[in-house]
Design a protein around this motif. Structure first.
Motif, PDB file in Angstrom:
ATOM      1  N   THR A 271       0.858  -1.183   0.000  1.00 41.22           N
ATOM      2  CA  THR A 271       0.000   0.000   0.000  1.00 41.22           C
ATOM      3  C   THR A 271       0.894   1.233   0.000  1.00 41.22           C
ATOM      4  N   ASP A 273       0.361   4.360   0.326  1.00 45.15           N
ATOM      5  CA  ASP A 273       0.111   5.435   1.290  1.00 45.15           C
ATOM      6  C   ASP A 273      -0.138   4.894   2.696  1.00 45.15           C
ATOM      7  N   ASN A 274       0.414   3.719   2.992  1.00 52.02           N
ATOM      8  CA  ASN A 274       0.294   3.176   4.345  1.00 52.02           C
ATOM      9  C   ASN A 274       0.976   4.097   5.350  1.00 52.02           C
ATOM     10  N   THR A 275       0.349   4.265   6.514  1.00 55.90           N
ATOM     11  CA  THR A 275       0.947   5.020   7.615  1.00 55.90           C
ATOM     12  C   THR A 275       0.766   4.236   8.909  1.00 55.90           C
ATOM     13  N   ASN A 276       1.568   4.581   9.904  1.00 51.64           N
ATOM     14  CA  ASN A 276       1.445   3.913  11.199  1.00 51.64           C
ATOM     15  C   ASN A 276       0.080   4.161  11.829  1.00 51.64           C
ATOM     16  N   GLY A 279      -2.705   2.644   8.864  1.00 53.17           N
ATOM     17  CA  GLY A 279      -2.446   1.360   8.220  1.00 53.17           C
ATOM     18  C   GLY A 279      -2.661   1.420   6.722  1.00 53.17           C
ATOM     19  N   ASP A 280      -3.387   0.430   6.189  1.00 55.89           N
ATOM     20  CA  ASP A 280      -3.618   0.331   4.748  1.00 55.89           C
ATOM     21  C   ASP A 280      -4.768   1.211   4.268  1.00 55.89           C
ATOM     22  N   GLN A 281      -5.285   2.066   5.161  1.00 57.13           N
ATOM     23  CA  GLN A 281      -6.364   2.999   4.815  1.00 57.13           C
ATOM     24  C   GLN A 281      -7.688   2.290   4.549  1.00 57.13           C
ATOM     25  N   ASP A 286      -3.533  -3.510   8.370  1.00 51.94           N
ATOM     26  CA  ASP A 286      -2.177  -2.955   8.309  1.00 51.94           C
ATOM     27  C   ASP A 286      -1.208  -4.072   7.926  1.00 51.94           C
ATOM     28  N   SER A 288       0.656  -3.969   4.894  1.00 53.67           N
ATOM     29  CA  SER A 288       1.541  -3.527   3.823  1.00 53.67           C
ATOM     30  C   SER A 288       3.006  -3.743   4.179  1.00 53.67           C
ATOM     31  N   SER A 291       5.647   1.301   4.307  1.00 52.96           N
ATOM     32  CA  SER A 291       4.943   2.360   5.019  1.00 52.96           C
ATOM     33  C   SER A 291       5.669   3.684   4.809  1.00 52.96           C
TER      34      SER A 291
END
Length: 399
Positions: A271, A273-276, A279-281, A286, A288, A291
């Motif tokens: 993913t 645009d995964n973020t902590n 997650g995978d939006q 989460d 991916s 990140s």
């Protein structure tokens, strides 16, 4: 583009439920109303339902709770619940709901129904016809509901199919924990204790897909449609400490299971645009392997990658015969491959040996034959001899 999947993780819903007074979900977690209770809740009847919790030892009934205590209806005024309209249930003169047709979802016209055979199979065939009307050479990837056998496929069904069930380390996926000594067998619904027992259990679980293909699908190729791990283990502890050792071990355990059974699969997921935080939006997932929050050097292709020590693996990408054994030790970075050559194949065997794992090169031992190393393509090309039927290749970091 080599083909199309018919439907991601198909579920039967109520189809096949033998009695509407039973719970019909795949996983017991949280409030678990029966099928009949689900209908009544939508109609505005408060229900006392079972509350379940997933624990290391499996699902545990922790209590009961009244759901929809205010009696809120989901149906528009003047419209009855759809299943009441179909005569599955009704309300007695004293106002008490009554279940009238408990087997409504399992018996149609006097015949027992099977979701895979009676519903998914016709859908998959129609899907194949429509897709091949515009892409005649496409492969068609079939799935089925977890825990169910695929449909019986015959000469009258669509050709060139691939069986693509999904598989995950259930212990890691649902509990978001990793333990070297604890695993779970969802088919047996039992805890598996011990690292060796876990490896054997995983191999049995994945081998089951091969057996299903042989029994039901005419020995169609098997390709694990999804495999991977959630990275937010232990309440996202790694995001705070920067230590992803547990994720590396969990990912390696899953991918070794593929190697042990000589299966291929699709890693879920990447993913961009995964973020902590998010997650995978999607849906709180989460999984991916990348990140944005882990990316510190955008010019480095590996920056932002998670558990790459386990993900970026050596493997055989083209084999001049039948693979017999493949194993990559992510900790020691040792790769071993064994195959039996096919006398009709004159092309060499190609191994992918990533520079990520072998930045200073590697040492190679072969049972016979010759090989060339192409560091730019991250490839080892092996030419077997005809003196032996079986051939082995072992790759290790340089001394």
């Amino acid at each position: 583009m080599i083909g199309y999947d018919t439907l991601n993780e198909p579920l039967s819903g109520f189809i096949g439920c033998k009695h509407a007074n039973t719970y019909n979900g795949l996983l017991k977690s949280g409030a678990c109303p029966t099928v009949f209770q689900s209908m009544l809740l939508g109609e505005g009847f408060p229900q006392e339902v079972e509350i379940w919790e997933q624990r290391v030892s499996g699902a545990k009934l922790t209590g009961r709770r009244v759901v929809n205590p205010k009696g809120v209806r989901v149906w528009r005024e003047g419209i009855d619940d759809v299943w009441r309209q179909h005569g599955v249930w009704d309300v007695a003169p004293d106002g008490t709901p009554r279940l009238l047709r408990p087997d409504y979802f399992s018996v149609v016209n006097g015949q027992q129904v099977d979701f895979s055979q009676d519903y998914y199979r016709p859908f998959a065939n129609r899907f194949a016809r429509e897709m091949r009307s515009v892409d005649p050479d496409a492969l068609i990837f079939l799935e089925t509901e977890f825990g169910h056998d695929p449909p019986r496929w015959g000469p009258e069904d669509a050709p060139r199919i691939v069986y693509a069930p999904h598989w995950y380390d259930a212990f890691v996926l649902f509990l978001k924990q990793h333990s070297r000594f604890l695993g779970f067998d969802p088919w047996a619904n039992s805890l598996v204790i011990g690292a060796r027992r876990i490896s054997k259990s995983f191999a049995r679980q994945l081998t089951r897909f091969k057996q299903q293909s042989s029994q039901f699908l005419g020995a169609a190729p098997v390709f694990v449609g999804e495999i991977g791990i959630p990275f937010d283990l232990q309440h996202k502890k790694a995001y705070r400490t920067g230590n992803f050792d547990q994720q590396i071990k969990a990912m390696d355990r899953s991918l070794r299971a593929l190697e042990d059974t000589l299966l291929s699969g699709t890693l879920w997921n990447y993913t961009a645009d995964n973020t902590n935080l998010h997650g995978d939006q999607w849906n709180g997932e989460d999984l991916s392997i990348f990140s944005r929050d882990a990316q510190t050097r955008p010019q480095d292709i590996h920056s932002g990658g998670r558990a790459l020590q386990a993900v970026v693996r050596a493997y055989a990408r083209a084999v001049a015969g039948e693979p017999l054994r493949m194993a990559f030790d992510a900790r020691r970075r040792v790769f071993q491959f064994e195959f039996r050559h096919d006398a009709k194949i004159t092309a060499p065997t190609e191994l992918f040996l990533p520079n990520y794992q072998y930045p200073r090169g590697y040492s190679v031992q072969v049972s016979d034959g010759t090989y060339e190393i192409d560091r730019e393509r991250q490839m080892l090309v092996y030419h077997h001899t005809t003196l032996y039927d079986m051939h082995t290749i072992r790759v290790t970091p340089p001394a």
